[in-house]
Design an enzyme around this catalytic site. Structure first.
Site, PDB file in Angstrom:
ATOM      1  N   SER A 259       6.984  -2.194  -2.509  1.00  0.00           N
ATOM      2  CA  SER A 259       5.959  -2.824  -1.627  1.00  0.00           C
ATOM      3  C   SER A 259       4.575  -1.910  -1.428  1.00  0.00           C
ATOM      4  O   SER A 259       4.549  -0.822  -1.675  1.00  0.00           O
ATOM      5  CB  SER A 259       6.493  -3.495  -0.293  1.00  0.00           C
ATOM      6  OG  SER A 259       6.420  -2.197   0.710  1.00  0.00           O
ATOM      7  N   LYS A 260       3.739  -2.611  -0.949  1.00  0.00           N
ATOM      8  CA  LYS A 260       2.418  -1.835  -0.788  1.00  0.00           C
ATOM      9  C   LYS A 260       2.587  -0.690   0.109  1.00  0.00           C
ATOM     10  O   LYS A 260       1.671   0.370  -0.078  1.00  0.00           O
ATOM     11  CB  LYS A 260       1.546  -2.704   0.330  1.00  0.00           C
ATOM     12  CG  LYS A 260       1.129  -4.084  -0.417  1.00  0.00           C
ATOM     13  CD  LYS A 260      -0.602  -3.499  -0.650  1.00  0.00           C
ATOM     14  CE  LYS A 260      -1.072  -4.487  -1.663  1.00  0.00           C
ATOM     15  NZ  LYS A 260      -0.888  -3.763  -3.086  1.00  0.00           N
ATOM     16  N   ARG A 261       3.841  -0.496   1.025  1.00  0.00           N
ATOM     17  CA  ARG A 261       4.126   0.374   1.776  1.00  0.00           C
ATOM     18  C   ARG A 261       4.009   1.855   0.726  1.00  0.00           C
ATOM     19  O   ARG A 261       3.806   3.090   1.092  1.00  0.00           O
ATOM     20  CB  ARG A 261       5.265   0.273   2.554  1.00  0.00           C
ATOM     21  CG  ARG A 261       5.180   0.195   3.940  1.00  0.00           C
ATOM     22  CD  ARG A 261       6.410  -0.012   4.581  1.00  0.00           C
ATOM     23  NE  ARG A 261       7.558  -0.645   3.663  1.00  0.00           N
ATOM     24  CZ  ARG A 261       8.712   0.168   3.388  1.00  0.00           C
ATOM     25  NH1 ARG A 261       8.631   1.404   3.562  1.00  0.00           N
ATOM     26  NH2 ARG A 261       9.746  -0.633   2.387  1.00  0.00           N
ATOM     27  N   GLY A 263       2.533   2.365  -2.060  1.00  0.00           N
ATOM     28  CA  GLY A 263       1.531   2.603  -2.712  1.00  0.00           C
ATOM     29  C   GLY A 263       1.227   1.440  -3.592  1.00  0.00           C
ATOM     30  O   GLY A 263       1.544   0.187  -3.326  1.00  0.00           O
TER      31      GLY A 263
END
Ligand code: GLU
Length: 495
Positions: A259-261, A263
């Site tokens: 996920s966005k967490r 990268g």
């Protein structure tokens, strides 16, 4: 059998890298076995926040970038189109009617409020939630219709639900994961057609895969849990299900769903950062597929096509290793013809405002000299921007100079005589080549009884403001005599 596969993105935003991995697997299978690769836009979910048509361009661009273009899709058309589901509504309605006629589906008149109350009651009792099949019998349905008619004062709308078999089993044959058996009595009477006439995923997908002649469905692992519903719809029509393959989930380095967490996750973000298509393709294929040679990482496209097989798709989650992708991209950059890399770096320099659009003659000349000097160090093309700053931006000491570099190398006690001597010798140098510059700087060092490092570091910092960069003599050569002398002079005047 002619292989026909499909990539079926929903326009829910810019596509996720995992989504493109599925597209690549589909494309590779067709390149290997022959057949057609279809792309179909699944745009029937109009829930706010889920329908984002602005993502469609990114889907198209991503496929073009990778070079995995479909044989039939909404851009080119094809013999089984249209390839956008919202343009196929009449087909889904016809097919829903067919299922009603054959007794495999029914109209449900229950109101949203009734369904919501039912769900809450089930939750309170701690029993599985699901429709109570009130409209499944003719009598129940008619009673519900009448009740709604009175409430509304007009003919009520309805959804069409699948009449799930009440006993027996639905078997999902997954080529990688094996057979997964679902007890029919645990399955809900799935909505197939909504009140607005739009189909749900299960109806649209089953109808399209059938009408488009799809032989293999390769799609994200997140669809496995609902595969029984998909197969049940296909069974209700009496069709043969396509072969199903669910490549494994992609996890971040911490083994949690990517996920966005972690990268970047959108394909276009990687394109913007300057990952080459062949690196992305190679990397994504290996996320969940292996050719069998455990340690091999780099595969050319012809090799991937030759070796790709559905059997090589793993059951186990794949880890998205950002560092490995960077490394791989660097390898591909160095394998590429220099001219291509120069060309690909130019838009990064333009976007950063370091060169004009279009670039001037002198900017082109400098780019042609400078970019090849950095190819060894570059992992992603956008890194060229930071590398290029001292070359394409004006530099006036001390502005733009790294403080640490200045303290370490421009405060040495011999700095002024060194720079003065360089200015004098560089001015008189006949041929401005890296070799001549090196010979000259070595000579100056010898004459002043300085170590080579004691000469090149201050010179580099004086001319580029930094301690790191391409080889000093190539850098001076690329910058040219005029700028080199200006910078040496400005430092010399100030120290
Ligand atoms: N439209 C679905 C998605 O974007 C694809 C499901 C499928 O491939 O069957 O996730």
């Amino acid at each position: 059998m002619q292989v026909r596969v499909r990539y079926a993105p929903s326009p829910t935003g810019s596509p996720h890298v995992g989504n493109l991995r599925t597209a690549i697997y589909n494309w590779l299978l067709v390149k290997k076995l022959g057949g057609q690769f279809i792309a179909r836009l699944e745009d029937t979910d109009r829930t706010p926040g889920r329908y984002m048509p602005e993502g469609i361009w990114d889907i198209e661009e991503s496929l073009r970038y990778l070079g995995t273009l479909p044989d039939e899709w909404w851009v080119s058309g094809g013999s089984t189109g249209p390839y956008i589901q919202s343009e196929r509504l009449a087909l889904y309605q016809d097919h829903a009617d067919k299922l009603i006629a054959s007794g495999h589906a029914y109209r449900c008149y229950c109101s949203r409020e009734r369904l919501e109350a039912m769900r809450q009651e089930q939750q309170a009792k701690g029993v599985p939630t699901g429709y109570d099949r009130c409209c499944r019998s003719d009598a129940g349905r008619e009673e519900m219709r009448q009740r709604r008619l009175i409430e509304l004062g007009s003919e009520p709308t309805f959804v069409v639900r699948l009449a799930m078999p009440l006993d027996g089993q639905t078997v999902v044959h997954d080529l990688v994961k094996g057979d997964i058996v679902y007890e029919n009595r645990t399955q809900d009477d799935q909505v197939l057609l909504k009140t607005d006439g739009f189909p749900t995923y299960f109806l649209a997908c089953a109808v399209d895969d059938h009408l488009m002649g799809v032989t293999h469905v390769i799609r994200g692992d997140d669809w496995l849990s609902s595969a029984a519903k998909f197969v049940a719809v296909i069974n209700a029509f009496g069709w043969d299900p396509p072969a199903l393959v669910h490549p494994p989930l992609i996890l971040g380095p911490d083994r949690k769903k990517l996920s966005k967490r972690h990268g970047s996750t959108q394909f276009t973000e990687f394109v913007d950062q300057g990952y080459l298509p062949e690196a992305l393709l190679n990397f994504l294929v290996l996320l969940g597929w292996s050719a069998g040679d455990e340690n091999r990482e780099l595969f050319s496209l012809p090799e991937l096509i030759e070796r790709f097989s559905l059997e090589g798709i793993s059951e186990h989650p794949a880890i998205f290793d950002y560092e490995k992708l960077k490394w791989m991209n660097g390898m591909y950059i160095r394998q590429s013809p220099q001219g291509r890399i120069i060309g690909l770096c130019m838009p990064h320099l333009q976007k950063a405002g370091l060169i004009g659009t279009p670039p001037s003659e002198s900017e082109i000349e400098l780019a042609r000299k400078f970019i090849p000097l950095e190819i060894e160090r570059m992992k992603v093309l956008s890194e060229i921007v930071v590398m290029a700053e001292p070359f394409f931006k004006e530099l006036h000491f001390p502005a733009g100079y790294e403080e640490k570099a200045v303290t370490k190398w421009l405060k040495v006690e011999y700095i002024k005589p060194l720079l003065q001597r360089e200015i004098e010798e560089f001015t008189n140098l006949t041929d401005w080549t890296p070799e001549n510059l090196e010979a000259l700087v070595r000579q100056i060092g010898d004459d002043m009884e300085l170590k080579f490092a004691g000469v090149i570091h201050p010179t580099r910092v004086a001319v580029t403001g930094r301690t790191v960069g391409p080889g000093l003599f190539e850098a001076l050569w690329a910058l040219g005599r005029e700028i080199t002398l200006q910078r040496l002079q400005s430092v010399c005047d100030a120290v």
